[in-house]
Design an enzyme around this catalytic site. Sequence first.
Site, PDB file in Angstrom:
ATOM      1  N   GLU A 258      27.946  -6.151  -7.826  1.00 10.54           N
ATOM      2  CA  GLU A 258      26.757  -6.932  -8.142  1.00 10.54           C
ATOM      3  C   GLU A 258      26.877  -7.508  -9.548  1.00 10.54           C
ATOM      4  OE1 GLU A 258      23.404  -4.388  -7.624  1.00 10.54           O
ATOM      5  OE2 GLU A 258      23.728  -4.102  -5.470  1.00 10.54           O
ATOM      6  N   HIS A 281      19.096  -6.964  -4.917  1.00  6.66           N
ATOM      7  CA  HIS A 281      18.754  -5.596  -5.320  1.00  6.66           C
ATOM      8  C   HIS A 281      17.315  -5.539  -5.847  1.00  6.66           C
ATOM      9  CE1 HIS A 281      20.843  -1.643  -6.687  1.00  6.66           C
ATOM     10  NE2 HIS A 281      19.588  -1.413  -6.355  1.00  6.66           N
TER      11      HIS A 281
END
Length: 413
Positions: A258, A281
């Site tokens: 990420e 997220h």
Amino acid sequence: MKALLLENPHTDVDPYLVSAGLSVTRYPGALQGEDLIEALQGVTVLGVRSKTQVSADVIRRCPDLRCIGAFCIGTNQIDLAAASNRGIAVFNAPFSNTRSVVELAIAEIIALLRRLSERNRAMHAGRWEKTASGSHEVRGRTLGIVGYGNIGSQLSVLAEALGMHVVFYDKVEKLALGNARRAKSLDELLAVSDIVTLHVDGVSSNRSLFGAEEFAKMKPGAIFLNLSRGFVVDPTALRENIVEGRIAGAGVDVFPNEPNTNDEEFISELRGLPNVILTPHIGGSTVEAQHSIGQFVGTKIARYIMDGTTDLSVNLPRLILEPSQDTRYRLTYVHRNTPGVLALLNQALAEHGVNICGQILGTVAEIGYVITDIASEIPESVIEGITQLPDCIRLRIIDRQGITLDARAGRAF
């Protein structure tokens, strides 16, 4: 004392830290490696979310660090063993964003079963695709929940309220809520579920939990969600099953890799697939959840800094000792869990005429923690003697005004 907050935890946390005598500095993104080590010099409290990796090397090279707050559920980004062995308390927010994650899961289940992402994309492209093909109600569908902790169990209750049948699987024995049924195995759950959703924790044993073999055991045309940890799912296998049409849709909120900041490009093989909802997220990213997390973790940090309370600590024994009216100083003593440590501590105090007015001891695995309230003055020789004890990890002496002397392994700083 200084606090460094990374990754933008809610600003509601700041007053709690200030009340504990900390000056607060914020950095919007994550920091890693040498950049993190440099930023932590002279810092007492570190606040992170999920991106910043607090390794054993970081902990070893930041001697002023006393406390780490994880403004999220998981703590796998922090080397807990290293923190314990340096006498650093770690706190997280295990319950505060549960509702937000559950609501996102419910929203994605409905959106995927109704194929809303595809209908929305077509409308923005000027295409009027009015059809019932491939669209379904959630009522009567079977939801398979893998991981029946705080999030999984609350999702179970809300799903039943929508008329869904719930089956769950967890490695640990859990009480089924409502009419939910426990599956004897993951394979059993996969065989009967119209929707499979993952809500497992970040322990290393869950790495690569879900791959090609598990997708092959799911019902054809089922929906798949991962709102837990990126590393538990093989994204290549998920893509292949979506492209082949075995999986009718997916919602993914977490990824193996990420971006550290919003300025970095998100790269994933799941981009561009129809009926796949990708979110950055944000399972716990609601105003309500972040406010609750900031309040919860901020309170725990402040209490620990001011009086050594470790209630709901992730890594240290969880102790609460209310001071008596006679308390002048409080000793908080992190040590290795070996027999006779408390006797040696009290002997050192008794030899110098130090009067104990309250005391509590707790142990977790290899670590012990003692809170001792003192009703008399403490000679410097006592402090030196305690820190020279063979099992000493960290000693703090806190006076009634919250002023702290911090000592570790034989030296004060």
